[in-house]
Design a protein around this motif. Sequence first.
Motif, PDB file in Angstrom:
ATOM      1  N   VAL A   1      -9.173  -6.950   9.825  1.00 24.17           N
ATOM      2  CA  VAL A   1      -7.830  -7.159  10.366  1.00 24.17           C
ATOM      3  C   VAL A   1      -7.734  -6.671  11.805  1.00 24.17           C
ATOM      4  O   VAL A   1      -7.203  -7.358  12.686  1.00 24.17           O
ATOM      5  CB  VAL A   1      -6.790  -6.452   9.477  1.00 24.17           C
ATOM      6  N   ASN A   2      -8.236  -5.477  12.061  1.00 20.83           N
ATOM      7  CA  ASN A   2      -8.141  -4.944  13.415  1.00 20.83           C
ATOM      8  C   ASN A   2      -8.905  -5.812  14.404  1.00 20.83           C
ATOM      9  O   ASN A   2      -8.466  -6.030  15.540  1.00 20.83           O
ATOM     10  CB  ASN A   2      -8.672  -3.505  13.454  1.00 20.83           C
TER      11      ASN A   2
ATOM     12  N   ALA B   1       2.421  -4.996   6.920  1.00 19.64           N
ATOM     13  CA  ALA B   1       3.664  -4.348   6.496  1.00 19.64           C
ATOM     14  C   ALA B   1       3.908  -4.557   5.001  1.00 19.64           C
ATOM     15  O   ALA B   1       4.300  -3.623   4.282  1.00 19.64           O
ATOM     16  CB  ALA B   1       4.838  -4.890   7.306  1.00 19.64           C
ATOM     17  N   LEU B   2       3.679  -5.775   4.506  1.00 17.21           N
ATOM     18  CA  LEU B   2       3.833  -6.039   3.073  1.00 17.21           C
ATOM     19  C   LEU B   2       2.835  -5.231   2.254  1.00 17.21           C
ATOM     20  O   LEU B   2       3.162  -4.704   1.181  1.00 17.21           O
ATOM     21  CB  LEU B   2       3.644  -7.536   2.797  1.00 17.21           C
ATOM     22  N   ASN B   3       1.615  -5.112   2.773  1.00 20.55           N
ATOM     23  CA  ASN B   3       0.590  -4.318   2.098  1.00 20.55           C
ATOM     24  C   ASN B   3       0.983  -2.845   2.024  1.00 20.55           C
ATOM     25  O   ASN B   3       0.840  -2.193   0.981  1.00 20.55           O
ATOM     26  CB  ASN B   3      -0.738  -4.488   2.835  1.00 20.55           C
TER      27      ASN B   3
ATOM     28  N   HIS C   1      -3.022   1.009  10.138  1.00 24.28           N
ATOM     29  CA  HIS C   1      -3.177   1.557   8.785  1.00 24.28           C
ATOM     30  C   HIS C   1      -3.233   3.085   8.806  1.00 24.28           C
ATOM     31  O   HIS C   1      -2.586   3.744   7.992  1.00 24.28           O
ATOM     32  CB  HIS C   1      -4.455   1.011   8.143  1.00 24.28           C
ATOM     33  N   VAL C   2      -3.992   3.634   9.726  1.00 20.12           N
ATOM     34  CA  VAL C   2      -4.125   5.094   9.788  1.00 20.12           C
ATOM     35  C   VAL C   2      -2.777   5.735  10.105  1.00 20.12           C
ATOM     36  O   VAL C   2      -2.414   6.773   9.531  1.00 20.12           O
ATOM     37  CB  VAL C   2      -5.185   5.486  10.834  1.00 20.12           C
ATOM     38  N   ALA C   3      -2.019   5.113  11.015  1.00 17.40           N
ATOM     39  CA  ALA C   3      -0.714   5.668  11.366  1.00 17.40           C
ATOM     40  C   ALA C   3       0.199   5.716  10.145  1.00 17.40           C
ATOM     41  O   ALA C   3       0.860   6.723   9.875  1.00 17.40           O
ATOM     42  CB  ALA C   3      -0.079   4.837  12.478  1.00 17.40           C
ATOM     43  N   TYR C   4       0.237   4.634   9.399  1.00 23.32           N
ATOM     44  CA  TYR C   4       1.105   4.601   8.222  1.00 23.32           C
ATOM     45  C   TYR C   4       0.697   5.662   7.193  1.00 23.32           C
ATOM     46  O   TYR C   4       1.540   6.371   6.642  1.00 23.32           O
ATOM     47  CB  TYR C   4       1.060   3.211   7.578  1.00 23.32           C
TER      48      TYR C   4
END
Length: 466
Positions: free
Chosen positions: A393-394, A142-144, A314-317
């Motif tokens: 990460v995943n 989230a911070l990233n 990540h892809v969703a964001y």
Amino acid sequence: MPPDSSRASALSAATLPPRLPTHSAHASPRWPRSLAALKPYRAFMGPALLVSVGYMDPGNWGTDLQAGALYQYGLLWIVVLASAMAIVLQLLSARLGIVTGRNLAEACREWYPAWCRMPLWIVCEIAIAACDLAEVLGSAIALNLLFGMPLFAAVLMTAADVLLLMLLQRHGMRFIERVVVVLVLTIAGAFFIELFVMPGMRPGFGAIGSALLHPTLSNAGMASVAVGIIGATVMPHNLYLHSALVQNHATGEDRSAKQVALRCAAVTTGVSLTLALFVNAAILVLAAVVFHGRSELVLDGHRYVLGDQTDWIHVAYLTFAPTVGSAAASVIFAVALLASGQSSTITGTLAGQVVMEGFMHWRISPWKRRFVTRVMAIIPAVVVIGMRGDGGVNDLLVLSQVVLAMQLPFAMFPLLHFMTRKRFAPAWPASKVLLTLGWMSALAITAFDLYGLPGSLSDAMHIFSG
């Protein structure tokens, strides 16, 4: 084998560690007479919501996004089933705390032989660290996403939440409950906006109803994703935490007081976990609307392949804003993820206190407990991200869910054992319906975990090998 009844009866509550503190300065205000009947339920809503955040933590996000993207609404019934089983187990946990005056860790220490105590404590601590690993990754992502902070630095930054916990603990448990309520409502509100306010969102309610009425695992790969959803939904540390939190609000030892406490705990648990069900279902539906039927997305010259190994968060964001048609969509998604990570962090620390004090009678400052747990979570995150970059990460999220799935039976079956044997609560036996549903849920969850464990372990083996 449990010790005999004479040994159990000889154990006095005076030997138990103190309950989690409340703060008199934050006592409930007087309610209007027309709402007075709701006051007992309000007292128990705080513990129920604290528990519910474990069912919408970052570990759930990846599995729900994957399920919606790959199978549209086909696995929504699994989300509903997992939530229903979670409600049953949490009802039993709250009942244990109210009728025996002991949380699950204390009960294991008192009613099981000494050789069981240390293994049960160790596996529970490992599970709490694994759960905290998911919170570390969720908050760091989230911070990233929000501020462009490198993931490695964002992971290190999550250690600063020790200061947040110190600030919250100074104001007492009621204040912590209110903070978590705000975070939970932030998560729920974010997904309500994503689904019903964003211009490009058009959930297929007819298809959703059809999927719920015709459950199936017929498509290739559905079973393994279903195992992931169930493994990510029921959190073992919540069974310890709930049985401790309700004792702060269960006032009175007479029969009528306990009946009121049991009723309030049952209602608030059902309401709070239904809210968690809404959040998980919303994540799945969101992914189904945005991603289902697409094998890839191209955005700003970058090609994102959608499949089993996709880093879905990540892809969703990155793709929500252009796909949904609103620049706010991605920001709202990231804010909800940050709220999820922080709220789960608070409850994970409280669960760690309950487990350590209950099993071992060790008491340390909450911030020290928070620091130890967070360091245990940060070390593997730093190692893997340092070795493999952001792509690890995943995989770490997968690993955290594997560890949680392996530990869950060590919490479920002692809880069911205590609730089934009348010797542990002779005056307050649980109903046969609740016990039957509890055993069916525990056996079903264990079967799902065992079925998916070989594949999950195989995936975990590739984390450090690349």
